[in-house]
Structures are given as structure tokens and as C-alpha cells.
Design a protein around this motif. Structure first.
Motif, short mmCIF file in Angstrom:
data_model
loop_
_atom_site.label_atom_id
_atom_site.label_comp_id
_atom_site.label_asym_id
_atom_site.label_seq_id
_atom_site.Cartn_x
_atom_site.Cartn_y
_atom_site.Cartn_z
N LYS A 89 33.30 43.21 40.56
CA LYS A 89 32.64 42.17 41.27
C LYS A 89 32.99 42.55 42.83
O LYS A 89 31.89 42.26 43.65
N LYS A 90 33.86 43.10 43.01
CA LYS A 90 33.67 43.80 44.71
C LYS A 90 32.92 44.54 45.08
O LYS A 90 32.87 45.11 46.26
N GLN A 91 32.34 45.59 44.19
CA GLN A 91 31.81 46.54 44.51
C GLN A 91 30.21 46.05 44.96
O GLN A 91 29.70 45.14 44.37
N LYS A 96 41.00 43.40 35.06
CA LYS A 96 40.98 44.23 36.55
C LYS A 96 39.64 44.96 36.72
O LYS A 96 39.34 44.75 37.77
N GLU A 97 39.22 45.38 35.53
CA GLU A 97 37.83 46.31 35.85
C GLU A 97 36.84 45.25 36.16
O GLU A 97 35.96 45.63 37.09
#
Length: 174
Positions: A63-65, A57-58
Motif C-alpha cells: 500500500k505504501k509503495q 505485513k506484505e
């Protein structure tokens, strides 16, 4: 302590030794989930799988940041027109990547006596970049240099804007 089973079911308030025995019986781990709760909440689960899922999850969240970088462009007051346009094009590219731009105008030696030329150049740059960027920090004298910081404007989808203009033309003509 309050105990939650491996399937998520509530097992009620249980003694620590009994909870450990239940975890060992199912060949799982007893993990304290909410130590601040009254009473504390523990869960019976496979800790290895739990940690793996947390890391996954982390990693997905990171990746989306998008990390915003500050790119610096340095110019001098006697910059030639072509060089100025090249620096502006670099700034535009930085803005399209979503980065901030710090524009630094540096003075050397006798150029300090003509700060108004530098101020005019900075004002021109602010005007030229106003289409794609917002001014975060206005041009400010810092000794031998003048510094301005720009934020990229949020990009609007190009296709949606094109559809709106064609729809407006049709309503005007029809």
C-alpha cells in the motif's frame, strides 16, 4: 537443531523428535525459520497466525509503495499553439501525480525533410517542462520520431516555502 519457544524464549539445541513432541504437546507447529544456520533454527508457533501476520505485513508494505508509470504524449511538428499548451498541461498533471513522461514527436511523409522544425519544438518543450521535470533522456532521433523522457522533480512542501519567504521579509523590514 536450535529451538525457539512460542514466547520467543531460547530452548537450546534439541533433537528433532523431541522438538516435534514439544510442539504437539502445546498444540502448535514446528517451523524451520533459518535452515542455513548452523545448527538450523526452528520455532514452535501457530503457523496459521504466522502466515496471516506475514500477509498482512506484505499488504501494508504494498500500500505504501508508489508504482511509477511512464505516460506518453505524442505531438506532431505542425502542432498549433493551443494544442501544444494542452499537451503541456497534461504533462504537468502527470508530473504532479509522480509519473514519468515520454514526449514523442512524430513525423509523417514530407515532414521528414524539416526535422529542424521538430528539433526546435522539442527544445521548446524541454525548456517549458524544466520547471517541473528533469530531463532523463535528452531528445533523440529514432527514425520517424524524436523521443525525450522526463522525470518529475521532487515536490517541496508549499506551506514551508511560504513561511520562509514571510520570515525573510520580516527580517528585511525589522
Amino acid at each position: 537443531m536450535r529451538l525457539v519457544g512460542d514466547a520467543g524464549e531460547q530452548l537450546g539445541i534439541v533433537d528433532l523428535s523431541k522438538a516435534l513432541a514439544m510442539a504437539v504437546e502445546k498444540n502448535l507447529d514446528l517451523v524451520e525459520v533459518a535452515p542455513d544456520g548452523v545448527p538450523p533454527v526452528c520455532r514452535i508457533l501457530n503457523y496459521g497466525k504466522f502466515r496471516y501476520a506475514q500477509r498482512k505485513k506484505e499488504k501494508e508494505a504494498s500500500k505504501k509503495q508508489r508504482v511509477i508509470k511512464v505516460k506518453e504524449i505524442k505531438v506532431r511538428p505542425k502542432i498549433d499553439e493551443h494544442d501544444y499548451q494542452t499537451k503541456l498541461n497534461m504533462a504537468w498533471k502527470f508530473f504532479h501525480h509522480g509519473d514519468k513522461v515520454k514526449l514523442t514527436l512524430m513525423f509523417r511523409g514530407r515532414e521528414m525533410s524539416h526535422k529542424e522544425l521538430g528539433r526546435q519544438l522539442m527544445d521548446r518543450a524541454v525548456e517549458d517542462l524544466s520547471e517541473v521535470a528533469d530531463l532523463e533522456a535528452p531528445p533523440k532521433d529514432e527514425g520517424m520520431q524524436i523521443v525525450a523522457v522526463f522525470n518529475p522533480k521532487p515536490q517541496q512542501p508549499q506551506k514551508a516555502a511560504a513561511k520562509e519567504t514571510t520570515a525573510e521579509k520580516e527580517t528585511e523590514n525589522g
